[in-house]
Design a protein around this motif. Structure first.
Motif, PDB file in Angstrom:
ATOM      1  N   SER A 152       0.812  -1.222   0.000  1.00  0.00           N
ATOM      2  CA  SER A 152       0.000   0.000   0.000  1.00  0.00           C
ATOM      3  C   SER A 152       0.851   1.280   0.000  1.00  0.00           C
ATOM      4  N   PRO A 153       2.028   1.348   0.685  1.00  0.00           N
ATOM      5  CA  PRO A 153       2.837   2.562   0.573  1.00  0.00           C
ATOM      6  C   PRO A 153       3.249   2.872  -0.864  1.00  0.00           C
ATOM      7  N   ASN A 154       3.594   1.833  -1.641  1.00  0.00           N
ATOM      8  CA  ASN A 154       3.968   2.073  -3.040  1.00  0.00           C
ATOM      9  C   ASN A 154       2.822   2.708  -3.812  1.00  0.00           C
ATOM     10  N   ILE A 155       1.623   2.184  -3.620  1.00  0.00           N
ATOM     11  CA  ILE A 155       0.443   2.708  -4.311  1.00  0.00           C
ATOM     12  C   ILE A 155       0.178   4.148  -3.878  1.00  0.00           C
ATOM     13  N   ILE A 156       0.307   4.411  -2.584  1.00  0.00           N
ATOM     14  CA  ILE A 156       0.065   5.765  -2.056  1.00  0.00           C
ATOM     15  C   ILE A 156       1.075   6.756  -2.620  1.00  0.00           C
ATOM     16  N   ILE A 157       2.339   6.371  -2.646  1.00  0.00           N
ATOM     17  CA  ILE A 157       3.394   7.283  -3.111  1.00  0.00           C
ATOM     18  C   ILE A 157       3.266   7.545  -4.607  1.00  0.00           C
ATOM     19  N   GLU A 158       2.918   6.521  -5.384  1.00  0.00           N
ATOM     20  CA  GLU A 158       2.646   6.722  -6.806  1.00  0.00           C
ATOM     21  C   GLU A 158       1.516   7.737  -6.992  1.00  0.00           C
ATOM     22  N   SER A 159       0.479   7.641  -6.160  1.00  0.00           N
ATOM     23  CA  SER A 159      -0.657   8.550  -6.249  1.00  0.00           C
ATOM     24  C   SER A 159      -0.236   9.976  -5.902  1.00  0.00           C
ATOM     25  N   ILE A 160       0.597  10.138  -4.881  1.00  0.00           N
ATOM     26  CA  ILE A 160       1.057  11.476  -4.479  1.00  0.00           C
ATOM     27  C   ILE A 160       1.870  12.116  -5.593  1.00  0.00           C
ATOM     28  N   LEU A 161       2.765  11.362  -6.215  1.00  0.00           N
ATOM     29  CA  LEU A 161       3.545  11.887  -7.339  1.00  0.00           C
ATOM     30  C   LEU A 161       2.631  12.325  -8.482  1.00  0.00           C
ATOM     31  N   SER A 162       1.639  11.503  -8.775  1.00  0.00           N
ATOM     32  CA  SER A 162       0.716  11.819  -9.868  1.00  0.00           C
ATOM     33  C   SER A 162      -0.106  13.066  -9.559  1.00  0.00           C
ATOM     34  N   GLN A 163      -0.572  13.185  -8.322  1.00  0.00           N
ATOM     35  CA  GLN A 163      -1.372  14.349  -7.938  1.00  0.00           C
ATOM     36  C   GLN A 163      -0.564  15.641  -8.019  1.00  0.00           C
ATOM     37  N   SER A 521       1.528   2.471  11.229  1.00  0.00           N
ATOM     38  CA  SER A 521       1.480   1.609  10.043  1.00  0.00           C
ATOM     39  C   SER A 521       2.278   2.200   8.895  1.00  0.00           C
ATOM     40  N   ASN A 522       2.760   1.320   8.009  1.00  0.00           N
ATOM     41  CA  ASN A 522       3.559   1.823   6.883  1.00  0.00           C
ATOM     42  C   ASN A 522       2.720   2.663   5.926  1.00  0.00           C
ATOM     43  N   SER A 523       1.412   2.411   5.859  1.00  0.00           N
ATOM     44  CA  SER A 523       0.544   3.244   5.023  1.00  0.00           C
ATOM     45  C   SER A 523       0.481   4.663   5.567  1.00  0.00           C
ATOM     46  N   ALA A 524       0.280   4.783   6.869  1.00  0.00           N
ATOM     47  CA  ALA A 524       0.246   6.106   7.492  1.00  0.00           C
ATOM     48  C   ALA A 524       1.588   6.803   7.352  1.00  0.00           C
ATOM     49  N   THR A 525       2.670   6.053   7.482  1.00  0.00           N
ATOM     50  CA  THR A 525       4.007   6.630   7.323  1.00  0.00           C
ATOM     51  C   THR A 525       4.188   7.203   5.924  1.00  0.00           C
ATOM     52  N   ALA A 526       3.742   6.468   4.915  1.00  0.00           N
ATOM     53  CA  ALA A 526       3.870   6.941   3.536  1.00  0.00           C
ATOM     54  C   ALA A 526       3.092   8.230   3.319  1.00  0.00           C
ATOM     55  N   VAL A 527       1.889   8.301   3.867  1.00  0.00           N
ATOM     56  CA  VAL A 527       1.059   9.504   3.714  1.00  0.00           C
ATOM     57  C   VAL A 527       1.737  10.716   4.342  1.00  0.00           C
ATOM     58  N   LEU A 528       2.398  10.522   5.468  1.00  0.00           N
ATOM     59  CA  LEU A 528       2.987  11.636   6.206  1.00  0.00           C
ATOM     60  C   LEU A 528       4.356  12.048   5.694  1.00  0.00           C
ATOM     61  N   ILE A 529       5.203  11.081   5.354  1.00  0.00           N
ATOM     62  CA  ILE A 529       6.596  11.379   5.035  1.00  0.00           C
ATOM     63  C   ILE A 529       6.808  11.696   3.548  1.00  0.00           C
ATOM     64  N   ALA A 530       6.100  10.993   2.665  1.00  0.00           N
ATOM     65  CA  ALA A 530       6.350  11.159   1.223  1.00  0.00           C
ATOM     66  C   ALA A 530       6.212  12.605   0.753  1.00  0.00           C
ATOM     67  N   PRO A 531       5.150  13.351   1.124  1.00  0.00           N
ATOM     68  CA  PRO A 531       5.060  14.741   0.662  1.00  0.00           C
ATOM     69  C   PRO A 531       6.233  15.598   1.116  1.00  0.00           C
ATOM     70  N   VAL A 532       6.686  15.378   2.358  1.00  0.00           N
ATOM     71  CA  VAL A 532       7.834  16.140   2.871  1.00  0.00           C
ATOM     72  C   VAL A 532       9.095  15.819   2.077  1.00  0.00           C
ATOM     73  N   ALA A 533       9.334  14.533   1.817  1.00  0.00           N
ATOM     74  CA  ALA A 533      10.522  14.128   1.067  1.00  0.00           C
ATOM     75  C   ALA A 533      10.502  14.689  -0.351  1.00  0.00           C
ATOM     76  N   ILE A 534       9.341  14.665  -0.979  1.00  0.00           N
ATOM     77  CA  ILE A 534       9.228  15.171  -2.353  1.00  0.00           C
ATOM     78  C   ILE A 534       9.473  16.676  -2.388  1.00  0.00           C
ATOM     79  N   GLU A 535       8.900  17.412  -1.419  1.00  0.00           N
ATOM     80  CA  GLU A 535       9.124  18.865  -1.345  1.00  0.00           C
ATOM     81  C   GLU A 535      10.604  19.169  -1.099  1.00  0.00           C
ATOM     82  N   ALA A 536      11.237  18.365  -0.233  1.00  0.00           N
ATOM     83  CA  ALA A 536      12.654  18.585   0.055  1.00  0.00           C
ATOM     84  C   ALA A 536      13.497  18.383  -1.203  1.00  0.00           C
TER      85      ALA A 536
END
Length: 608
Positions: A152-163, A521-536
């Motif tokens: 699920s983290p992979n799917i979430i992160i792909e979605s964040i990049l696309s959005q 959970s790793n899903s919650a971690t992906a939601v929280l950390i991925a946007p910060v990492a991408i912005e950085a």
């Protein structure tokens, strides 16, 4: 911004505390974001209609189709056949197999399916299950690094990049090089070091394992009585019903009928000895009869009598018929009745094979046996009929269901259809022929249409708490971006570590993600950390894909504690692991995974 930070802190605190359940926390986050006015109701509830949630629901159903049709079971049997009794070879095969399946299948389903396989291997070979189950667990977590749908983290992160309009996204197979290298290093680590960190004892002959049908039969002293009758064309049984012959066969030969293998069509079919079942030429009849009576049975009934089949030939039979222990409930109306009066064969389509009364097994003159409180009955028949006994809870309590009951296939004979559907779904995702959610939904519908998954079970197969958790947390990423919190944290991270360069930043992002994933959970971690990492990454003017990939891999590297992944929890009891066992193996694996990820992300996404 401070309201969002407060809601986030509260959610993390509840995750760490473990109360209430994680999916309830997700709903509370949605309510908090709406009631404080941070998000509109449409924005706060958008997660429940997200393609991410729909994609995951479809994957759960497709995964169940692979389990139901026996695909994973056959692969497990292949491991046993190829691996033999070599622990090193079996460990390597189990890891490669489970990682391969996990790249397109739900990880909890894989572990649930392969745990009995591994335990069967340890029971047959005398190997130590503590040294076998942890490699399975590690490989299943690494499988989450293999493809975009593997976790699920992979799917979430792909979605964040696309959005965020970042193209190209990581891609279906973009994860694969990271997963393959991590798996190869982990296999070597487990073979050379990891096994010995868990236990230096290579054998575990005393390990308990789930009893098989024949174990249960043997516990009643009935194993020598198991025989097969081959009904010939001139047998007087031909054309007779079970109802007409059951009692005469029992009275004259002490013969109990258990089930039939019929060959009217090309593929054999298996049925229990129901009253309406008719003996036909070519039938194989599963019976219990004393060896001294087999000669008389053969002569009088003109049936060839043989012993039980070889173990590898019993599997298909035991998919349909078997035995179980049943105890009379304290308020049972059957107490004081005889088995003849009870007539379970007519009432429930099962045959009573033996009675255990105060520790003593009784196998003769059963029809006149008066039942007492505490008596256990060994019954045989179709699994579905045996299972229905549990519906009559005022009369019967199911005590002991053999391993074959747990391992039976819901949709035998549909394996080719399941593989074809899986291949088609993966191809649509990999080549971009359809959006991921569309492909997963079509795959799920195809599994139902092909009979690989029962319509009445699809809602039970979906992990709703996972979906609600993800749907509830996805709006948090929207809230963090809307209030500027993501940008602020990213800029702070860049100003603190930016001078150290992209490599140090990648390592920092990996460690922060892995640390957070220890507690939530790793899903919650992906939601929280991925946007910060991408912005950085964007602030550093480097590839955001490299940072997104680092977060995704770190989310799947949940090796260190038993509570950081459902996979870890599933193997904890059957493996007899302690908290320290996970740390011994997990910390070195986490460091190795971090080094692999940072180096590969630097080379692939941030060259120069």
């Amino acid at each position: 911004m401070w309201i969002v930070v407060g809601i986030l802190a509260g959610a993390v605190g509840l995750f760490v505390w473990g109360r209430p359940r994680a999916d309830i926390v997700g709903v509370l986050v949605v309510v908090a974001l709406m009631s404080t006015g941070v998000l509109t109701p449409t924005e706060a509830l958008a997660g429940f209609g997200s393609p991410v949630v729909i994609l995951l629901a479809g994957i759960f159903i497709v995964s169940a189709g692979l389990v139901n049709t026996g695909i994973t079971q056959r692969l497990g049997e292949f491991v046993v056949k190829v691996g033999g009794r070599s622990e090193a070879r079996l460990v390597a095969l189990v890891m490669v197999l489970s990682a391969g399946i996990g790249s397109v299948m739900n990880s909890s389903a894989i572990v649930s399916m392969l745990i009995p396989v591994v335990l069967a291997v340890t029971a047959a070979t005398g190997l130590n299950r503590k040294r076998m189950l942890m490699p399975l667990c590690v490989a299943v977590m690494i499988s989450g690094m293999m493809t975009s749908i593997a976790s699920s983290p992979n799917i979430i992160i792909e979605s964040i990049l696309s959005q965020r309009g970042i193209t190209p996204t990581l891609g279906f197979f973009g994860f694969t090089p990271f997963g393959v290298v991590t798996l190869a290093v982990s296999v070597v680590f487990m073979l050379v070091i990891g096994r010995n960190l868990l236990s230096r004892k290579k054998t575990g002959a005393d390990d308990a394992h789930e009893p098989s049908t024949f174990d249960v039969i043997e516990s009643y002293g009935l194993k020598p009585r198991w025989h097969l009758l081959h009904v010939s064309a001139d047998s007087p049984l031909v054309g007779q019903s079970v109802a007409a012959q059951r009692q005469p066969l029992r009275d004259r030969y002490g013969l109990d009928l258990l089930g039939f293998e019929k060959h009217q069509r090309s593929a054999p079919s298996y049925v229990s000895a129901r009253p309406e079942t008719v003996f036909e030429t070519g039938d194989l009849v599963f019976t219990l009869v004393d060896a001294q009576q087999t000669s008389a049975v053969s002569t009088d009934l003109r049936c060839q009598v043989t012993g039980p089949r070889a173990e590898d030939e019993r599997r298909e039979v035991l998919q349909n018929v078997g035995v179980a222990e049943v105890m009379l409930a304290p308020e049972s109306k059957s107490i004081g009745m005889t088995l003849g009066d009870l007539d379970l064969a007519t009432a429930h389509n099962v045959t009573v094979l033996a009675v255990r009364h105060r520790g003593q097994c009784v196998t003769e003159n059963l029809s006149g046996r008066t039942l007492d409180f505490g008596d256990a009955l060994l019954v045989g028949g179709n699994w579905d009929d045996i299972e229905r006994l549990s519906d009559a809870r005022r009369n019967f309590i199911l005590l002991n269901m053999p391993a074959e009951y747990q391992q039976r296939l819901v949709a035998p004979g549909r394996a080719r259809a399941a593989v074809a559907i899986l291949v088609a779904m993966v191809a649509c995702m990999a080549f971009g022929w359809l959006p991921g959610a569309d492909a997963a939904l079509l795959g799920a519908l195809a599994m139902v249409g092909a009979g690989c998954v029962r319509v009445d079970s699809i809602y039970r197969l979906i992990s709703w708490n996972t979906l609600v958790l993800i749907a509830g947390l996805l709006p948090m990423a929207t809230a963090l971006a809307k209030t500027g919190a993501t940008t602020l944290v990213a800029h702070h991270l860049v100003s603190t570590l930016g001078d150290l360069g992209p490599t140090a930043m990648l390592a920092a992002v990996f460690l922060v993600t892995a640390l957070v994933a220890l507690y939530i959970s790793n899903s919650a971690t992906a939601v929280l950390i991925a946007p910060v990492a991408i912005e950085a990454a964007q602030a550093l003017h480097v590839s955001p894909q490299g940072f997104a990939m680092t977060v995704a891999i770190a989310c799947s590297a949940a090796f260190v504690t038993p509570v950081s992944s459902p996979t870890n929890m599933l193997v904890m009891e059957p493996g007899g692991y302690k908290f320290s066992d996970y740390a011994k193996v997990g910390v070195p694996l986490l460091v190795l995974t971090m080094v692999i990820t940072v180096v590969m992300a630097r080379v692939i996404y941030l060259p120069g």
